[in-house]
Design an enzyme around this catalytic site. Structure first.
Site, PDB file in Angstrom:
ATOM      1  N   THR C  40       0.834  -1.200   0.000  1.00  0.00           N
ATOM      2  CA  THR C  40       0.000   0.000   0.000  1.00  0.00           C
ATOM      3  C   THR C  40       0.874   1.259   0.000  1.00  0.00           C
ATOM      4  O   THR C  40       0.573   2.244  -0.698  1.00  0.00           O
ATOM      5  CB  THR C  40      -0.896   0.005   1.255  1.00  0.00           C
ATOM      6  N   HIS C  43       2.086   1.899  -3.420  1.00  0.00           N
ATOM      7  CA  HIS C  43       1.069   2.560  -4.250  1.00  0.00           C
ATOM      8  C   HIS C  43       1.025   4.064  -3.961  1.00  0.00           C
ATOM      9  O   HIS C  43       0.870   4.872  -4.871  1.00  0.00           O
ATOM     10  CB  HIS C  43      -0.327   1.968  -3.962  1.00  0.00           C
TER      11      HIS C  43
END
Lengths: 346, 346, 346, 346
Positions: C40, C43
């Site tokens: 995450t 990202h």
């Protein structure tokens, strides 16, 4: 063939020559290699009140065994799933297949169960005929282990009925099934396995099977130490294998709020239970363990036995031929034995 | 405000003027409309041995209630999920949120539970302050029903812990929670609901709530008739609501092999249990019921109450103002009442 | 304090001096020692379409961490269950406590979840303020392990949602969570653990964590070999950690009739599923894994980490200070890393 | 005897005189009274690609039936549990009893299943021979209902695999099994049952079986209305009975976070599933429904059919003699029929 027979009412068993059993269309005739001696066989040998109420002699004794398929009935052979020469064991509870319990995944509680070696001829013999649906291939499990999959299955049933991975477990009573239970709990990923017994030899077997901690109630305050080991919570699961009132008291006191007590040890008389304090206010779940789930327990057990890392053989402490049944009974009665097996064929 | 207070040790309660409780940052202050009177309140009124051991007067009594939010603490208001004016009820067990039980979905068994009306001020008052996390919006459920969702939740917890759709159910003991349990079992699709009690008026309430068959053990052989009604099997689930040894015996005998006995009625002394015959050989599961699952039980209950087809109000037989608490206690003690509620605000 | 901040839209993160967060009445202020870097975070660093749609800069990044309590709000301190100086970790999903999911044991699926480091300030910083109810004491677990209990918890959730003791398990995809899953399955008593990945280094980590067999789909016919290893049955449980269509196909084909496929790897686009052949006729159960059960997963995980025999640290391959976040991101992007952690305080 | 036979490859069925089947030692020979016509029979009549791949003509068609025991094999009679003259129905999946699935309570997924009327001679005939273990006494259920317990059992399996008491349920597709599912959900205590279909006549049947709300996707925004009816949550359980991609999309969108989608309608081609959005982030459980649990589903179904309050007969819209099979097939193909049955004997 040779067989151990309860010929008539009274103490003892006799080794006799009897006919090889007939193999019906749905049956497998099995040449027995190894058989396990159980507390039930002791009751029958001693002809206690339970035995007097249940058995109708003459009957060939013994319900734990493994061996080789010698013959298959026509229907039993049809599927091609069993073959002459296969090494196998079998569930000793022969069930009706039609009652509510059989129809809903609880055949181990069948309303019309017949147990081999009790209600019909059993396995302390050179041959036994079994319904093929009760027979399972060993597929690599040795026959001395196959011969104890009945009591080992009791332990698997007791332990795996709870979510045991990561759990804390107390085994109360370290007879053979208690020792097995300690091993099963450990192999199934329990975070803490505690075992208790009054007999130091049995505690040694439990430790050998994987118990992290063993305690002797004659020396240890079991409940206090269990609380200590569990940050004051008590254990998630108690396996009550003793059947003694002291064991029940230990079980209820050591289980955590919302925990489980699985009861397998059969008491000889009623127990006083403080249902308000010990069951309701604790939110406990109690579960009575009969036999082995047919056949979920057998499948799980087979998986563990074929994987590395679980070996029940340390619990087998004595091996005898059929003719020495009295010695086998004696070592069990003396409380010095783990599991005792008979070596019958090869 | 007016409140019923256990002012000091001894029998009775007093109606007094006390300060409105403070509303902390995480609290909702609730103006009470209706409150239920429970057997626990009777114990406190009577000042029995349980009450003497547990309560520290002075304390405002009462733990079952519903009302309207009058004020919200800053943190409680933050999420916007509760608002002043909302009609609400609340779980009366205030839990720690950190113990093993709270952390694993068993907060109803919290190791540090505080019960309102017992361990801290309760609901027989014009206002009560509750942690907002214990408060639930009624969303259409009337406040007289909201006031009994605590004992009704006991019944939902007892019944729905088993897979009851299509099941056969025996309710032993038809006090208010037993009557509710009969209704819950019926609404949840039980195929057969049997209820027993010695009191014909209570049996009438149970039938009214949906029991297919009611029996009075003083006239009927309950176990024999249950077997007859279940083709000899016995029932899938027994809800033991009586707490009496005779009820326990009935429960164990009437449950089928592999069945369940859920125990809610709290006995005043230990019970003799034949663990071998009644638990192990029957493969029974016993479950001790404490409180309501937080908050699964409340959600299920809300669903049933908001759907058509389930109305617990026939069980409410008496309604009193706060000032008539002695009358409320008396009708409960006489055993002639179903559920008794107090009408406090509007 | 120093913190890694997503200051504005676009690639990268900046190390900045920002104010220490305020500690509200229900909060614990935690001095961070270790923090885990997650896909995450990659990202967010890359500012991909998911990040663009979700984040509102500026925000401090990071959601996996452990540290020491530096300050407690008044309400948080009240229960006495947390204390300044405690070493702790925390669940990074901050939930509403009132929605259907929160109220029924599924808070990990809360309708109003806020994730730290995404929806509010996170843990790549010297301090973080967390609601005390999200905080758990490490009680002996080291802080570098505490810092990865979020992704480790994903693995526990994935594996332990199935009855894994004695089961056969296939892990598809050996990123850090896949490697953890192989270890969890082994520690929980799985009879066979097979792991697959295209990357030999990751297969090595999976083997090191306990996989009995590892396979590289570029060299092995995974489905055929899995069938071979399971006597033709296929596996009981597939943990799909890859999120790739090829992984899904492997998962559905390798699962046995009546088996389970637990899906954690998040695909970037829809997958073609032959629902008739692969789900209905196989009687499969599919389960989508989000986060960690709050807090059942954490409790189980704590048990395994405190018992002997389960150590996730072999999966930690890289450790960096806050200032070297770009190196951390790079090794993750290169696919050569196991788990990467940041060393922040001591 | 008269029987409907798929004599050779190609369209249609022929009514022929064939020998009465032999009754093996484990069999019951049953004189058929009523039989249900299924979509499967339509596939066989039409000789579509599935039928071409599976059937080996000649074979007597039909797998849903009830009738009277005319003869019992020696082994089948032995237990005394079935008797000549008993009215019975039977599970049409004949299973091996030895595979992993058979041994673990999942015989409905047996690796060697043979289906009557497909893989061996079936029930559109005056007599059929069945293994006694597949046969169940009707005990008061009429034979026209007994004849549809196979598809009705699909509905029970689909619905009761979830905890449906108090739940909100969406049934997608109201063919006979969808209509049954609506009725089962209602009888099992669902708080809300919504049913959808494009065909107004089928919606009428669903409403008649107990759906609280019916919707036609050609007129209603199903997902929006479902959310409205569930306070924005979505439903706990979707029963997907349509097998259409539009149905799958509806199912995934209408299920609540943490909900369940049970899939029974068999699509004719793969479906695009957004596994990230619709399964993982929603934490959904998907379950593929094959057949009926052997025999848990049958037991539950029997309980509902023998209790008051559940009658599937409104779904039976057409009844024909064997000779009018082409009419039966036609009304099914036209989509105007609910359940169609054949009246064969008396």
């Amino acid at each position: 063939m040779q067989a151990l027979v309860k010929r008539r009412e009274g103490v003892g068993l006799t080794l006799e020559e009897v006919p090889i059993p007939a193999c019906g269309p749905n049956d497998a005739l099995i040449r027995v290699r190894h058989a396990g001696v159980c507390g039930t066989d002791l009751h029958i040998w001693e002809w206690d009140s339970w035995a007097r109420g249940r058995l109708r002699p003459p009957v060939v004794i013994g319900h734990e065994f493994a061996g080789e398929i010698a013959e298959l009935g026509a229907e039993a052979a049809a599927g091609g799933l069993l073959a002459v020469g296969d090494l196998v064991t079998a569930e000793g509870h022969i069930v009706c297949g039609h009652c509510l319990q059989c129809r809903t995944g609880n055949a181990h509680l069948c309303q019309r169960t017949q147990i081999i070696g009790v209600d019909r001829d059993g396995a302390f013999a050179e041959y036994i005929a079994m319904p093929a649906s009760n027979v399972m291939r060993l597929d690599g499990i040795p026959t001395d282990v196959g011969a104890i999959m009945d009591p080992l299955g009791n332990a698997f049933h007791t332990v795996l009925e709870a979510p045991v991975s990561g759990a804390t477990v107390l085994v109360v009573g370290c007879g053979p099934i208690g020792c097995f239970a300690a091993g099963v709990a450990r192999a199934a990923g329990a975070a803490l396995v505690v075992a208790t017994d009054l007999n130091p030899r049995r505690l040694e077997l439990a430790r050998c099977m994987g118990a992290h901690v063993v305690m002797n109630p004659s020396e240890d305050d079991v409940v206090a130490r269990v609380r200590e080991l569990t940050q004051g919570d008590g254990v998630d699961l108690v396996c009550e294998m003793s059947g003694h009132p002291a064991g029940h008291a230990q079980a209820f006191a050591a289980a955590r709020l919302g925990g489980r007590v699985h009861l397998l040890g059969t008491p000889s008389r009623p127990t006083e239970v403080d249902i308000a304090r010990d069951v309701i206010f604790k939110g406990l779940t109690l579960y009575g363990v009969t036999g082995r789930k047919m056949y979920g327990t057998w499948q799980q057990m087979g998986r563990f036995l074929r994987a590395d890392g679980f070996d029940p053989r340390p619990v087998i402490t004595h091996r005898y031929p059929l003719a020495r049944i009295d010695d086998a009974i004696r070592v069990i009665r003396d409380g010095q034995a783990g599991k005792v097996i008979l070596e019958i064929g090869t």
